[in-house]
Design a protein around this motif. Structure first.
Motif, PDB file in Angstrom:
ATOM      1  N   SER A 170      -8.520  14.540  -6.833  1.00  0.00           N
ATOM      2  CA  SER A 170      -8.848  15.386  -5.678  1.00  0.00           C
ATOM      3  C   SER A 170     -10.167  15.004  -5.025  1.00  0.00           C
ATOM      4  CB  SER A 170      -8.898  16.853  -6.111  1.00  0.00           C
ATOM      5  OG  SER A 170      -9.827  17.026  -7.171  1.00  0.00           O
TER       6      SER A 170
ATOM      7  N   GLN B  60       3.469   7.776   2.191  1.00  0.00           N
ATOM      8  CA  GLN B  60       3.432   6.724   3.198  1.00  0.00           C
ATOM      9  C   GLN B  60       3.465   5.361   2.504  1.00  0.00           C
ATOM     10  OE1 GLN B  60       0.141   7.155   5.901  1.00  0.00           O
ATOM     11  NE2 GLN B  60       0.549   9.309   6.319  1.00  0.00           N
TER      12      GLN B  60
ATOM     13  N   GLU C 253     -11.049  11.880  -3.760  1.00  0.00           N
ATOM     14  CA  GLU C 253     -10.982  10.836  -2.748  1.00  0.00           C
ATOM     15  C   GLU C 253      -9.558  10.704  -2.232  1.00  0.00           C
ATOM     16  OE1 GLU C 253     -11.994   7.085  -4.565  1.00  0.00           O
ATOM     17  OE2 GLU C 253     -11.116   7.713  -6.465  1.00  0.00           O
ATOM     18  N   GLU C 254      -9.426   9.917  -1.165  1.00  0.00           N
ATOM     19  CA  GLU C 254      -8.103   9.704  -0.575  1.00  0.00           C
ATOM     20  C   GLU C 254      -7.236   8.917  -1.550  1.00  0.00           C
ATOM     21  OE1 GLU C 254      -7.508   6.930   2.802  1.00  0.00           O
ATOM     22  OE2 GLU C 254      -7.012   8.756   3.924  1.00  0.00           O
ATOM     23  N   ASN C 255      -6.050   9.384  -1.774  1.00  0.00           N
ATOM     24  CA  ASN C 255      -5.147   8.758  -2.748  1.00  0.00           C
ATOM     25  C   ASN C 255      -4.339   7.646  -2.085  1.00  0.00           C
ATOM     26  OD1 ASN C 255      -5.648  10.326  -5.228  1.00  0.00           O
ATOM     27  ND2 ASN C 255      -4.929  12.050  -3.992  1.00  0.00           N
ATOM     28  N   THR C 256      -5.035   6.528  -1.834  1.00  0.00           N
ATOM     29  CA  THR C 256      -4.419   5.336  -1.275  1.00  0.00           C
ATOM     30  C   THR C 256      -4.495   4.227  -2.306  1.00  0.00           C
ATOM     31  OG1 THR C 256      -5.042   5.967   0.981  1.00  0.00           O
ATOM     32  CG2 THR C 256      -4.479   3.660   0.598  1.00  0.00           C
TER      33      THR C 256
ATOM     34  N   LYS D  67       0.383   5.590   0.010  1.00  0.00           N
ATOM     35  CA  LYS D  67      -0.542   6.713   0.156  1.00  0.00           C
ATOM     36  C   LYS D  67       0.201   8.005  -0.177  1.00  0.00           C
ATOM     37  CE  LYS D  67      -3.299   6.627   3.642  1.00  0.00           C
ATOM     38  NZ  LYS D  67      -3.845   6.678   5.030  1.00  0.00           N
TER      39      LYS D  67
ATOM     40  N   GLU E 130       0.837  -1.203   0.000  1.00  0.00           N
ATOM     41  CA  GLU E 130       0.000   0.000   0.000  1.00  0.00           C
ATOM     42  C   GLU E 130       0.871   1.251   0.000  1.00  0.00           C
ATOM     43  OE1 GLU E 130      -2.902   1.958   3.286  1.00  0.00           O
ATOM     44  OE2 GLU E 130      -3.550  -0.014   2.532  1.00  0.00           O
TER      45      GLU E 130
ATOM     46  N   LYS F 254      -0.052  12.205  -0.332  1.00  0.00           N
ATOM     47  CA  LYS F 254      -0.768  13.383   0.156  1.00  0.00           C
ATOM     48  C   LYS F 254      -0.353  14.580  -0.681  1.00  0.00           C
ATOM     49  CE  LYS F 254      -1.932  15.936   4.352  1.00  0.00           C
ATOM     50  NZ  LYS F 254      -1.694  16.072   5.819  1.00  0.00           N
TER      51      LYS F 254
END
Length: 411
Positions: free
Chosen positions: A281, A315, A283-286, A239, A237, A241
């Motif tokens: 932009s 991350q 949703e969370e970019n995971t 992530k 995974e 930001k």
């Protein structure tokens, strides 16, 4: 005659037994396992193991050394602690579609009292950018806001195929749900799915970055981010930001280094793609993918004619890898690894995993030891050179054939 035949079979068995006893020497490293007190135990692999095991972890073995020098192999299951999403669909019916000056309304009736927390919408239109509000009611007289002014979006052209038409909210228990879509044209809702989703979080490791470097390639209109971890670990995974507050939608690829070759012009690095996805932009970019051993990563973002994004934080996470093993004999046990040519083992317990106890004590992994390739005299195989083994096997087959021929002749 029977005694001679029995001796020959015993010789064959001894050859293959001694050959198999030397299998620990096929691996480069071992760690002693301590704390064995029951039949079933759990072993949590440490990060230090991954860099020296094969990339696909097919070379993991557990061997026990008995007091008489005999080596036994322990069956195990390799498990991965990952996030799980449990989704339960809820039946519903669409009561009506209406409109007023505020927009277009879609009313759904749920005949049960089950709570829901997710709605997935599927519209016939391929390109739209709308704002929606979701309300709930028990009698269609008094409505309560659940989601307000959320953006849903669909882009489909020769370069992009993207949809964001899902509503996530806290669990709500209403008999009626009303969706308001603020649009100048009437939305054509082809289908909707209403569910109760439960996310079961798996245990994860957070990995510290050794360094990362951002480079803007003006020629290709791409942002290239090189990430290096402190050691090879299992990565599943990433992530990202982004600090920019404007809307964006960029295709991207995440790669990991497989090997490198030194040429006359310097080092050439070979990368393999983890995953291709979209950085946006909304949703969370995971980004998740099947775990693999990696230390150096490369992230490529296609900016096209847009200004590059400011990546504020990266991350990297990975799962825990756990071995569930069964111990049935007294011995000194070792976890061995470090054989790139090893194939996947197959054990009977794979078919009976439902009989494994749930609460298992964790064994302690000892310090890493290098396995000496020079076998001691007492534990050496009967034949060091496999050519001699095949010669002896041919002689044995010939002798057995001669005895069989004599028996047939006498008969």
């Amino acid at each position: 005659m029977k005694q001679q035949t029995s001796l020959l079979y015993l010789l064959i068995f001894s050859i293959f037994s001694s050959w198999s006893y030397g299998q620990m020497h096929d691996y480069d490293y071992k760690r002693e396992l301590s704390g064995i007190s029951e039949t079933w135990h759990k072993i949590v692999l440490s990060d230090e193991v991954f860099g020296k095991a094969s990339k696909d972890l097919l070379d993991l073995r557990i061997y026990g050394v008995k007091d008489d020098g005999k080596i036994i192999e322990v069956p195990y299951l390799l498990l991965t602690t990952r996030d799980q999403n449990i989704s339960k669909k809820v039946t519903f019916e669409t009561l009506n579609v209406s409109e007023n000056e505020n927009g277009y309304y879609f009313t759904f009736k749920i005949p049960t009292s089950k709570p829901v927390n997710h709605i997935d919408l599927d519209f016939a239109q391929e390109n739209f950018d709308w704002r929606v509000t979701l309300e709930g009611s028990q009698d269609q007289q008094e409505w309560f806001k659940i989601v307000e002014d959320q953006r849903i979006l669909s882009i489909r052209n020769t370069q992009t195929d993207f949809q964001f038409t899902e509503l996530d909210f806290a669990s709500a228990k209403y008999q009626y749900f009303r969706l308001l879509a603020k649009s100048e044209q009437q939305p054509d809702l082809k289908n909707a799915s209403i569910t109760q989703n439960e996310d079961v979080k798996g245990k994860k490791r957070n990995y510290q970055l050794k360094r990362y470097r951002v480079k803007e390639n003006i020629r290709t209109q791409q942002t290239e981010i090189d990430v290096e971890l402190k050691m090879p670990v299992r990565v599943s995974e990433i992530k990202l930001k982004v600090s920019d507050d404007f809307d964006y939608y960029r295709s991207m690829a995440i790669k990991y280094l497989t090997d490198s070759v030194k040429t006359e012009k310097g080092w050439h690095y070979n990368y393999r793609i983890f995953t291709r996805d979209n950085l946006n932009s909304l949703e969370e970019n995971t980004f998740t993918f099947p775990d693999v051993t990696a230390q150096r990563l490369k992230i490529i973002i296609d900016n096209q004619d847009n200004q590059p994004l400011n990546i504020e934080e990266i991350q990297v996470q990975g799962p825990f890898k756990e071995m569930i093993a069964r111990f049935t004999e007294e011995a000194t046990y070792f976890l061995t690894y470090g054989n790139q040519d090893a194939s996947s083992p197959y054990y009977d317990i794979q078919r009976f995993d439902n009989k494994i106890p749930e609460d298992l004590s964790i064994l302690e992994l000892g310090n890493e030891q290098t396995i000496s390739k020079q076998k001691s005299k007492t534990a050496s195989p009967l034949f060091e050179n496999q050519s001699w083994l095949w010669i002896v096997m041919a002689l044995i087959i010939g002798v057995l054939g001669w005895f069989s021929f004599r028996m047939m002749k006498k008969g």
